[in-house]
Write a protein that holds these residues in place. Structure first.
Motif, PDB file in Angstrom:
ATOM      1  N   LYS A  98       1.339  -2.142   9.873  1.00 45.63           N
ATOM      2  CA  LYS A  98       2.393  -2.412   8.647  1.00 45.63           C
ATOM      3  C   LYS A  98       2.114  -1.310   7.275  1.00 45.63           C
ATOM      4  CE  LYS A  98       3.507  -7.370   9.401  1.00 45.63           C
ATOM      5  NZ  LYS A  98       2.979  -8.948   9.544  1.00 45.63           N
ATOM      6  N   LEU A  99       0.380  -1.913   7.626  1.00 44.62           N
ATOM      7  CA  LEU A  99       0.063  -0.850   6.273  1.00 44.62           C
ATOM      8  C   LEU A  99       1.096   0.639   6.207  1.00 44.62           C
ATOM      9  CD1 LEU A  99      -2.220  -0.439   3.704  1.00 44.62           C
ATOM     10  CD2 LEU A  99      -3.880  -0.417   6.002  1.00 44.62           C
ATOM     11  N   LEU A 100      -0.083   1.138   7.700  1.00 46.07           N
ATOM     12  CA  LEU A 100       0.711   2.412   8.000  1.00 46.07           C
ATOM     13  C   LEU A 100       1.835   2.505   7.335  1.00 46.07           C
ATOM     14  CD1 LEU A 100      -0.966   3.952  10.606  1.00 46.07           C
ATOM     15  CD2 LEU A 100      -1.384   3.591   8.083  1.00 46.07           C
ATOM     16  N   ASP A 101       3.046   1.926   7.900  1.00 52.85           N
ATOM     17  CA  ASP A 101       4.503   1.462   7.347  1.00 52.85           C
ATOM     18  C   ASP A 101       4.396   1.103   5.606  1.00 52.85           C
ATOM     19  OD1 ASP A 101       5.891   1.496   9.696  1.00 52.85           O
ATOM     20  OD2 ASP A 101       5.394  -0.078   9.470  1.00 52.85           O
ATOM     21  N   GLU A 150       7.473   8.347   0.786  1.00 58.60           N
ATOM     22  CA  GLU A 150       9.405   9.143   0.742  1.00 58.60           C
ATOM     23  C   GLU A 150       9.222   8.992  -0.318  1.00 58.60           C
ATOM     24  OE1 GLU A 150      12.182  11.375   2.879  1.00 58.60           O
ATOM     25  OE2 GLU A 150       9.852  10.530   3.692  1.00 58.60           O
ATOM     26  N   GLU A 151       9.149   7.827  -0.881  1.00 59.49           N
ATOM     27  CA  GLU A 151       9.712   7.417  -2.661  1.00 59.49           C
ATOM     28  C   GLU A 151       8.838   8.740  -3.144  1.00 59.49           C
ATOM     29  OE1 GLU A 151      12.364   5.343  -4.038  1.00 59.49           O
ATOM     30  OE2 GLU A 151      13.140   5.152  -2.080  1.00 59.49           O
ATOM     31  N   PHE A 152       8.038   8.816  -3.113  1.00 56.99           N
ATOM     32  CA  PHE A 152       6.828   9.686  -4.321  1.00 56.99           C
ATOM     33  C   PHE A 152       7.492  11.324  -3.228  1.00 56.99           C
ATOM     34  CE2 PHE A 152       3.360  12.749  -4.127  1.00 56.99           C
ATOM     35  CZ  PHE A 152       3.038  12.635  -6.154  1.00 56.99           C
ATOM     36  N   ARG A 153       8.192  11.661  -3.210  1.00 56.03           N
ATOM     37  CA  ARG A 153       8.391  12.527  -2.113  1.00 56.03           C
ATOM     38  C   ARG A 153      10.078  12.900  -2.813  1.00 56.03           C
ATOM     39  NH1 ARG A 153      11.681  13.326   2.714  1.00 56.03           N
ATOM     40  NH2 ARG A 153      12.438  15.892   2.534  1.00 56.03           N
ATOM     41  N   LEU A 158      -1.945  -0.488  21.025  1.00 59.70           N
ATOM     42  CA  LEU A 158      -2.813   1.185  20.629  1.00 59.70           C
ATOM     43  C   LEU A 158      -2.022   2.384  20.564  1.00 59.70           C
ATOM     44  CD1 LEU A 158      -6.042   1.031  22.449  1.00 59.70           C
ATOM     45  CD2 LEU A 158      -5.542   0.996  19.911  1.00 59.70           C
ATOM     46  N   ASP A 159      -0.654   2.062  21.290  1.00 61.98           N
ATOM     47  CA  ASP A 159       0.221   3.655  22.152  1.00 61.98           C
ATOM     48  C   ASP A 159       1.225   3.710  20.212  1.00 61.98           C
ATOM     49  OD1 ASP A 159      -0.958   4.413  24.034  1.00 61.98           O
ATOM     50  OD2 ASP A 159       1.132   3.992  25.359  1.00 61.98           O
ATOM     51  N   PRO A 160       1.247   2.161  19.838  1.00 63.34           N
ATOM     52  CA  PRO A 160       2.690   2.627  18.885  1.00 63.34           C
ATOM     53  C   PRO A 160       1.653   2.514  17.716  1.00 63.34           C
ATOM     54  CG  PRO A 160       2.746   0.264  19.895  1.00 63.34           C
ATOM     55  CD  PRO A 160       2.000   0.976  20.520  1.00 63.34           C
ATOM     56  N   PHE A 161       0.578   2.145  17.559  1.00 63.87           N
ATOM     57  CA  PHE A 161      -0.427   2.486  16.150  1.00 63.87           C
ATOM     58  C   PHE A 161      -0.875   3.986  16.005  1.00 63.87           C
ATOM     59  CE2 PHE A 161      -5.115   2.913  14.506  1.00 63.87           C
ATOM     60  CZ  PHE A 161      -4.749   2.851  13.330  1.00 63.87           C
ATOM     61  N   GLU A 200       2.632  10.210  12.697  1.00 63.57           N
ATOM     62  CA  GLU A 200       3.411  10.129  12.058  1.00 63.57           C
ATOM     63  C   GLU A 200       3.197  10.590   9.854  1.00 63.57           C
ATOM     64  OE1 GLU A 200       7.211  10.032  10.079  1.00 63.57           O
ATOM     65  OE2 GLU A 200       6.792  10.624  12.184  1.00 63.57           O
ATOM     66  N   VAL A 201       2.510   9.926   9.992  1.00 57.17           N
ATOM     67  CA  VAL A 201       1.426   9.749   8.562  1.00 57.17           C
ATOM     68  C   VAL A 201       0.292  10.872   8.497  1.00 57.17           C
ATOM     69  CG1 VAL A 201      -0.520   8.782   7.007  1.00 57.17           C
ATOM     70  CG2 VAL A 201       0.804   7.515   7.881  1.00 57.17           C
ATOM     71  N   PHE A 202       0.530  11.902   9.384  1.00 58.82           N
ATOM     72  CA  PHE A 202      -0.613  12.943  10.069  1.00 58.82           C
ATOM     73  C   PHE A 202       0.726  14.160   9.389  1.00 58.82           C
ATOM     74  CE2 PHE A 202      -1.367  17.154  11.331  1.00 58.82           C
ATOM     75  CZ  PHE A 202      -2.195  17.553  11.042  1.00 58.82           C
ATOM     76  N   HIS A 203       2.030  13.695   9.777  1.00 59.54           N
ATOM     77  CA  HIS A 203       2.981  14.843  10.001  1.00 59.54           C
ATOM     78  C   HIS A 203       4.010  14.703   8.767  1.00 59.54           C
ATOM     79  CE1 HIS A 203       2.419  16.339  13.731  1.00 59.54           C
ATOM     80  NE2 HIS A 203       3.040  15.744  14.587  1.00 59.54           N
ATOM     81  N   ARG A 204       3.209  12.955   8.322  1.00 57.93           N
ATOM     82  CA  ARG A 204       4.693  13.236   6.819  1.00 57.93           C
ATOM     83  C   ARG A 204       3.356  14.157   6.213  1.00 57.93           C
ATOM     84  NH1 ARG A 204       8.509   9.428   5.798  1.00 57.93           N
ATOM     85  NH2 ARG A 204       8.330   9.101   7.779  1.00 57.93           N
ATOM     86  N   ILE A 205       2.333  13.879   5.995  1.00 56.37           N
ATOM     87  CA  ILE A 205       1.816  14.652   4.975  1.00 56.37           C
ATOM     88  C   ILE A 205       1.350  15.653   4.552  1.00 56.37           C
ATOM     89  CG2 ILE A 205      -0.995  14.734   3.946  1.00 56.37           C
ATOM     90  CD1 ILE A 205      -1.678  11.736   4.778  1.00 56.37           C
TER      91      ILE A 205
END
Length: 383
Positions: A75-78, A85-88, A357-360, A366-371
């Motif tokens: 949830k924290l990562l979400d 996304e808002e900042f972007r 673990l897999d969803p995490f 996703e965080v990596f690629h979004r950054i």
């Protein structure tokens, strides 16, 4: 982190700043644009506050959603992805100001910090792989003590060996060499081979260098992260505030990941402080304090990660190990029942990790690629 003169005036709206400092703000067009921008920036601050207020509230619960569980960190990562996304969008909407001072300096500093976060994401994915190795060992224990067939001395020895390997693997890396010297089961040769195989596994899978330090990386992320000065807020039409907000959120999220997941040279000694004038300060600092308190608990001080599931598998395997040590053959019916109960507990924890673990890991990716995408878009917009 030292307070700045911005703190005392944060209560004043960004619109007031512009009215005081922009000579054209009395025109209808400028007034409308100013109001729209203020609403956009205030909306971002509210969204960040709401996300972390929800996280703070959900972290107080029990079960899968409790603080530092896989579900909670997911949830924290979400929340981070939503804020990102808002900042972007804010950066894109006001890209004409990004290339002017002071925003060019502030946004450049933010994206330099974000590069450091990429290494943390890589280290966390390595830590996830390490947890999977522990899963394999717990699977050996479960298989050896399968309640559908009689448990003999051979099965107990197999389970015992896997439990000791699991205990060694879950030690903080600084204590691993001592644990190998004090290993109480198996031949010295086996212990040496285990140590060599673990080193071989790490050399093949770890995507950060052996000299990399999570603690130092967090300190680099936190370095010179100060609240924006009033003149920077005015000169940037308030855009300095979301940049600081996003940098603080980025630091906090990376700090939580390092706190929860095994990685090289873990350390939580980061000077993290958010002035209370920010809407999101209270829930973020509350979460920070709770996690620090968790790390100080006697049973978590020397653990390799504060993830709740790690604590559960550590406790369950320790109890199982003690139970096996107490067994004598022929095994009593009481012991058979207790072994079955402990195996069921281990199965439950094993399944929780297997399903979580897999969803995490996908969210970390996703965080990596979004950054990366956000930084690339910013560089493209400046070309």
């Amino acid at each position: 982190m030292p307070a700045t003169d911005f703190q005392g005036t944060f209560g004043r709206s960004l619109l007031s700043f512009r009215r005081d400092h922009q000579v054209d703000s009395n025109t209808p067009a400028a007034g409308s644009s100013s109001h729209s921008m203020e609403a956009e920036l205030d909306s971002f601050q509210r969204q960040v506050a709401e996300k972390f207020t929800d996280l703070n509230a959900s972290g107080d619960g029990d079960g899968d959603g409790e603080l530092l569980s896989l579900e909670w960190i997911g949830k924290l990562l979400d929340s981070f992805l939503c804020c990102q996304e808002e900042f972007r969008a804010i950066v894109f909407n006001h890209r004409s100001q990004i290339s002017t001072s002071p925003m060019n300096r502030l946004i450049s500093d933010y994206f330099e910090r974000s590069i450091k976060a990429l290494d943390v994401c890589n280290a966390i994915r390595d830590g996830i792989e390490q947890i999977r190795q522990w899963q394999k060992l717990s699977d050996i224990v479960i298989s050896a003590l399968d309640s559908r067939r009689p448990v003999g001395e051979g099965q107990l020895r197999r389970a015992k060996k896997a439990l000791i390997d699991l205990a060694i693997g879950m030690l903080d890396e600084k204590e691993t060499s001592l644990a190998h010297r004090n290993r109480s089961f198996g031949r010295v040769k086996d212990s040496h081979n285990h140590h060599r195989s673990m080193g071989h596994f790490r050399s093949l899978s770890w995507s950060v260098s052996r000299s990399w330090s999570a603690s130092k990386q967090l300190q680099a992320l936190a370095s010179n992260l100060n609240t924006p000065r009033q003149n920077d807020v005015v000169a940037s039409n308030g855009l300095a505030v979301p940049v600081y907000t996003m940098a603080s959120v980025l630091l906090f999220v990376m700090w939580v990941l390092v706190a929860a997941i095994p990685c090289q040279d873990r350390g939580l000694q980061v000077n993290f402080f958010v002035p209370r004038q920010f809407q999101w300060a209270a829930p973020v600092m509350s979460l920070h304090d709770k996690i620090v308190e968790e790390s100080k608990r006697r049973d978590r001080k020397n653990c390799c990660g504060l993830l709740k599931e790690i604590g559960r598998i550590e406790k369950s395997s320790r109890v199982m190990n003690e139970l096996i040590d107490s067994i004598h053959f022929p095994m009593s019916e009481e012991k058979e029942i207790e072994v079955k109960q402990r195996v069921e507990e281990l199965v439950e924890i094993h399944e929780a990790l297997k399903n979580g673990l897999d969803p995490f890991e996908r969210k970390v990716r996703e965080v990596f690629h979004r950054i990366v995408r956000s930084r690339t878009e910013n560089l493209d917009s400046l070309c």
